[in-house]
Design a protein around this motif. Structure first.
Motif, PDB file in Angstrom:
ATOM      1  N   ARG A   4      -4.146  -4.104   5.320  1.00  0.00           N
ATOM      2  CA  ARG A   4      -3.284  -4.399   6.471  1.00  0.00           C
ATOM      3  C   ARG A   4      -2.319  -3.250   6.732  1.00  0.00           C
ATOM      4  O   ARG A   4      -1.974  -2.966   7.881  1.00  0.00           O
ATOM      5  CB  ARG A   4      -2.496  -5.686   6.216  1.00  0.00           C
ATOM      6  CG  ARG A   4      -1.635  -5.668   4.978  1.00  0.00           C
ATOM      7  CD  ARG A   4      -0.813  -6.921   4.809  1.00  0.00           C
ATOM      8  NE  ARG A   4       0.211  -7.041   5.837  1.00  0.00           N
ATOM      9  CZ  ARG A   4       1.256  -7.861   5.740  1.00  0.00           C
ATOM     10  NH1 ARG A   4       1.390  -8.636   4.671  1.00  0.00           N
ATOM     11  NH2 ARG A   4       2.143  -7.911   6.690  1.00  0.00           N
TER      12      ARG A   4
ATOM     13  N   GLU B 174      -4.880  -8.449   9.292  1.00  0.00           N
ATOM     14  CA  GLU B 174      -5.696  -7.240   9.393  1.00  0.00           C
ATOM     15  C   GLU B 174      -6.128  -6.993  10.837  1.00  0.00           C
ATOM     16  O   GLU B 174      -6.158  -5.846  11.291  1.00  0.00           O
ATOM     17  CB  GLU B 174      -6.908  -7.358   8.471  1.00  0.00           C
ATOM     18  CG  GLU B 174      -6.530  -7.338   6.997  1.00  0.00           C
ATOM     19  CD  GLU B 174      -7.649  -7.806   6.082  1.00  0.00           C
ATOM     20  OE1 GLU B 174      -7.556  -7.557   4.870  1.00  0.00           O
ATOM     21  OE2 GLU B 174      -8.612  -8.428   6.581  1.00  0.00           O
TER      22      GLU B 174
ATOM     23  N   SER C 191      -3.183  -5.534  12.681  1.00  0.00           N
ATOM     24  CA  SER C 191      -2.991  -4.134  12.301  1.00  0.00           C
ATOM     25  C   SER C 191      -4.038  -3.247  12.964  1.00  0.00           C
ATOM     26  O   SER C 191      -3.731  -2.124  13.393  1.00  0.00           O
ATOM     27  CB  SER C 191      -3.062  -3.980  10.782  1.00  0.00           C
ATOM     28  OG  SER C 191      -2.010  -4.679  10.156  1.00  0.00           O
TER      29      SER C 191
END
Length: 621
Positions: free
Chosen positions: A397, A427, A430
């Motif tokens: 992440r 994730e 991100s």
């Protein structure tokens, strides 16, 4: 033992001794990492000793540092510790309080967990300077709810949906009906569902659940603390204090007061925060690292000159720093561009037996990138991977966004390939942000499409993140289409989505349209817009010298429940300065709101003083 030593020279050159090493104290020019504030000021509580708080008035300058995280202020009674923004008001939350692993197991996992990721809303999973534990509700709950047992998950989801679909003020009757229909609502149910409501920033519903629970379950101190937290968020600090007086003495302990303390820190109410801290001392509660970290967080955002004195007091009280304390100090050094000092704190941290975690490395790498130390940043990223990102999945992440900030598209692609098949929501967020930093809009959009294919209804947070990418690239039409998709898909339009939409229009030059959107949201009263949404529009009017509209936004912020801050007055007075309009009664307004002007604001007030003396006025008089 953690030791501190103060030098007699000015603080910006003062040295802080941590363990066996000394690090030059960071210069104090930069401000909050959450909002790119202009100068702000505040006043210390008179109850603080002169030794603890050396001056009554203080200010800091605008932050030029790299903004690397934005998050929520989690529940303070999550003892161990936590934080979160922003008050999403800065904003109902500061992202810097801790959460336990148990809480995380319930709050932010993939779609096979208690509440599917498609249920997670705007308030969830913000990147945090983690440390403070979310001790309130879920630290023990995760162990009690078996991941293999599907029935409890279905039970929680059904109860949550019933609460979400109910009219806003009818939660108690919904719970009564739920029980009448033969369903059970035990303490674990309350904890899990309440946690989900908190993540959605549905604090009013969460408070109603707690009020209902008080009549049906035996309560612990943390239950009372949870209710204090919700009352502070929904009804304000004064009501929260009055409720504390009604709590049975046996349950009116340190956890309750630390909860109140954290809610004073959220709106940066320095006077009240100091009062609560001193109250905890007078009641002879054990003062933990949590309480000191709250004040460190407060001074980090308002006046960094106070940090050294606070650390000295912390040492005198024999309170050892934890990982969150060190992360705060590392971040403070990094924001001050003192990379050497940042590295020294990390070394001291290791000497004191506190090992850096991924959050620590994330902070360091972010500041290395901001300071153009790319080789150091790359070394930290390799250390985070540990040789194989597949085996250190939690670091992905951070790696995604950090490689995006470094401009390394190949590495972002490599890390995303590891996560893509079973990426969790953090994730995915991100990845969207990383592709946006690399100007690869198509790849960012593909992440959302894959989430749509995997989950029936991805989190609104995902849409908000993509909206911010569109805003960065002034893609107004694409942003509007995305919001329409959200509405058509039954996705809740929350405060962060609204904020992204406001920014999207502002970046496209459509300030009036952004203003109209925010006004509609405010009038609907279905959610509390973010502080940043108001201030973004207000700043645009201020730049034009549009006093009328700047005053209008100022008034709306008060109507929305945001207490006046120095920053609001700075933006407002700037409108008067640029518009060359006299600001009648401005000093009295500030005094009524307990605002103490800093140097910059004082200088602006002089320019708009309707009774100021000039050479010409002296002659004419």
């Amino acid at each position: 033992m953690w030791a501190l030593r103060r030098a007699s020279n000015p603080l910006k050159y003062r040295e802080i001794r941590l363990g066996s090493f000394r690090a030059g104290c960071a210069r104090v020019e930069s401000g909050s990492c959450y909002l790119k504030n202009d100068n702000e000021s505040a006043e210390c509580a008179p109850g603080m000793s002169d030794q603890f708080v050396p001056s009554r008035r203080y200010h800091h300058n605008k932050s030029e540092s790299f903004k690397f995280y934005n998050g929520r202020h989690y529940f303070s009674s999550h003892a161990g510790m936590k934080s979160s923004e922003d008050e999403d008001d800065l904003e109902d939350g500061f992202s810097e309080l801790e959460r336990t692993a148990g809480a995380n197991e319930i709050e932010a996992r993939s779609d096979n967990e208690l509440i599917s990721e498609s249920e997670i809303s705007d308030g969830d999973s913000d990147d945090e300077v983690s440390g403070l534990k979310n001790e309130l509700e879920l630290s023990d709950t995760a162990a009690e709810v078996s991941k293999e047992n599907v029935e409890p998950k279905r039970h929680f989801n059904r109860l949550l949906r019933a609460i979400l679909n109910a009219p806003g003020l009818s939660i108690k009757s919904v719970l009564d009906k739920w029980v009448e229909d033969g369903n059970e609502v035990n303490k674990i149910d309350i904890m899990v569902v309440n946690s989900s409501l908190r993540r959605r920033k549905m604090f009013g519903r969460a408070l109603q659940m707690l009020e209902w629970s008080a009549d049906h379950h035996e309560w612990s101190e943390r239950d009372y603390a949870s209710r204090v937290d919700m009352i502070a968020k929904v009804q304000g600090l004064e009501k929260a204090e009055k409720f504390i007086e009604k709590i049975p003495k046996a349950y009116r302990g340190e956890v309750v007061y630390r909860t109140l303390l954290a809610n004073c820190v959220t709106p940066q109410n320095i006077r009240k925060a100091n009062e609560v801290f001193n109250k905890m001392k007078s009641l002879e509660f054990p003062i933990t690292a949590f309480a000191y970290n709250q004040l460190l967080l407060l001074y980090k955002r308002t006046d960094r000159k106070k940090i050294a004195d606070l650390l000295i007091q912390m040492e005198k009280d024999n309170v050892k720093p934890n990982i969150f304390t060190y992360n705060l100090l590392i971040d403070t050094k990094g924001q001050s561009k003192d990379i050497t000092g940042m590295d020294q704190i990390v070394e001291t941290m290791k000497e004191e037996g506190v090992e850096p975690n991924d959050e620590t490395r994330n902070i360091m790498a972010t500041h290395y990138i901001s300071a153009k130390f790319k080789d150091k940043a790359k070394a930290i990223l390799k250390e985070m991977e540990g040789g194989d990102a597949c085996e250190n999945r939690p670091a992905c992440r951070y790696l995604l966004l950090l490689y995006g900030l470094l401009g390394n598209a190949d590495e972002v692609s490599r890390i995303w390939e590891i996560c893509e098949s079973d990426a969790n929501i953090i994730e995915c967020l991100s990845a969207i942000e990383a592709w946006g930093k690399l100007n690869k809009i198509k790849e960012a959009e593909e992440v959302l499409e894959k989430m749509n294919a995997r989950w029936k209804r991805p989190s609104p947070k995902v849409y908000s993140t993509l909206l911010k990418v569109y805003a960065d690239h002034k893609m107004l039409a694409e942003g509007i289409d995305l919001v329409k998709r959200m509405a058509e898909g039954g996705c809740r339009i929350g405060p962060q989505t609204c904020d992204a939409l406001v920014r999207l229009h502002v970046e496209a030059g459509e300030v009036e349209k952004a203003d109209a959107i925010l006004q509609k949201v405010t009038q609907q009263k279905q959610m509390k817009p973010m502080f940043n949404s108001f201030i973004t529009i207000m700043e645009q009017y201020s730049k034009k010298g549009d006093v009328h509209n700047a005053e209008k936004i100022f008034y709306r912020m008060q109507q929305a429940g945001y207490a006046a801050r120095t920053r609001q007055f700075q933006v407002l007075v700037k409108a008067y300065v640029i518009g060359k309009s006299p600001a009648y009664g401005m000093n009295q307004r500030m005094k009524a709101d307990n605002i103490f002007p800093n140097y910059q604001l004082v200088e602006m007030l002089k320019q708009v003083d309707p009774f100021k003396k000039t050479a010409a006025s002296d002659l004419l008089d």
